[in-house]
Design a protein around this motif. Structure first.
Motif: not given
Length: 397
Positions: A357-358, A361-362, A365, A370, A387, A390-391, A394-395
């Protein structure tokens, strides 16, 4: 064949390199009997075919040393006109700002550089390949000055195991994306089988270092993330960012300078060869090769990889399976996980899932990922607020 959503081709455009790296895996054990593909052949038989196969894919030009090939800018420009992204894997020898700007212009801005660093320990680095951390920092600085994204390739063998953790820690601190590559006895390295790592090395040194760096995501096997971690539902629409682990024959292939095709760049110059672009169109090789068809199939791998919970998402390293057992479909001999069945869960699943998941997220971004995976990206994802969604997703974890 049906057009693919995303595809990466590793194209070795030359066998020549001025660095004289020890145990070079791309230097042939004996001089090839055939000539390298000409400029016209490279355009027609490789780059144009890739455009037809996957108009939103990418080509990774490597070697040897691509910058030593006189027509490298012409090939990169042709690739860009075809709409494909360009990766340039290079030793960086002779690379300066002016040369990098020419590369970026030829690629119409869609360029990513790949450099190598096997160890931050200079004595160990000398045993593995030329260059050192100081030169890498200079190359990365040049890329930063010219707004060109990059990644670092770390080839893991028994020569650099002792410094692997410190090397990956240094790269992680700089938030540099890492491609972990296993050393294999290919080409000029055929007589260096003693440098191949085993399952004990993987368990005690390699895997712990990789787990500590979520950005060491490509060809990271064994990879124990939850099997469905890359399958997301956003705004009522499904999205699959593809599997992690070994992608041989699934989302990438290798082509050597003479036109041979293999499911992985590490399997070039081996019996696991699928054809040659001079003899058969690349699109037909990918569609019809028994090896390619097998690897695209559902859970083709044998032994414990076949009964593993992560058999579809990880699949084990096919090149290591071939070189260490003689069977490219054999269980990965470097994996330390011994599942009883598909229900057996790795104790590292939660860690690997969080790392994935990290990584996701990368992706959304940072360029070029991207561009490839993000909103309106080259995988066809059209969620304008991808984006943010997705964030938010992930949160929740």
């Amino acid at each position: 064949m049906k057009r693919l959503g995303f595809f990466l081709c590793y194209f070795e455009t030359t066998r020549q390199c001025d660095q004289g790296c020890p145990n070079c895996m791309t230097r042939p054990a004996t001089p090839p009997a055939r000539a390298e593909l000409s400029t016209d052949e490279a355009k027609r038989l490789v780059l144009d075919e890739l455009k037809a196969i996957c108009p939103r894919g990418a080509v990774s030009f490597s070697g040897g040393e691509i910058l030593q090939r006189a027509d490298h800018l012409e090939l990169i420009a042709h690739n860009a006109r075809n709409g494909l992204h360009t990766f340039v894997n290079t030793s960086g020898s002779g690379l300066d700002s002016a040369k990098l700007r020419r590369l970026k212009s030829a690629a119409t801005g869609r360029l990513t550089m790949g450099f190598s660093l096997d160890s931050v320990d200079e004595d160990i680095q000398k045993k593995c390949r030329s260059g050192n951390r100081e030169r890498l920092e200079r190359l990365l600085s040049i890329c930063d000055e010219n707004a060109v994204p990059y990644f670092v390739l770390v080839t893991i063998s028994r020569q650099n195991l002792a410094s692997l953790n410190s090397t990956l820690s240094w790269l992680r601190a700089k938030r540099i994306a890492v491609i972990r590559s296993p050393f294999v006895p290919r080409g000029g390295a055929a007589e260096a089988r003693h440098l191949c790592f085993d399952r004990h090395d993987m368990d005690s040194q390699i895997h712990p270092a990789l787990r500590d760096n979520p950005l060491s995501y490509v060809s990271h096997t064994p990879f124990f993330a939850a099997p469905d971690v890359t399958h997301l539902t956003l705004g009522g629409r499904g999205l699959n960012l593809g599997n992690l682990g070994c992608q041989a024959g699934r989302t990438f292939i290798g082509i050597n300078a003479e036109g041979d095709v293999a499911p992985c760049v590490h399997l070039l110059d081996s019996p696991v060869c699928c054809g040659n672009v001079r003899e058969q169109p690349l699109s037909r090789i990918i569609a019809e090769s028994e090896i390619m068809r097998t690897l695209r199939g559902e859970r083709p791998v044998k032994g414990k990889c076949g009964r593993c919970r992560y058999g579809d998402s990880c699949r084990g390293c096919r090149s290591l399976a071939h070189y260490l057992t003689g069977d490219y479909l054999a269980e990965d001999p470097t994996c330390f996980f011994d599942p009883d069945s598909r229900e057996t869960r790795s104790p590292y699943e939660d860690t690997q899932t969080a790392n994935t998941r990290v990584f996701l997220n990368h992706l959304v971004q940072n360029p070029p990922w991207s561009d490839i995976f993000g909103a309106e990206g080259r995988l066809g994802v059209t969620l304008l607020n991808f984006k943010a969604r997705l964030n938010a997703f992930l949160g929740n974890f």
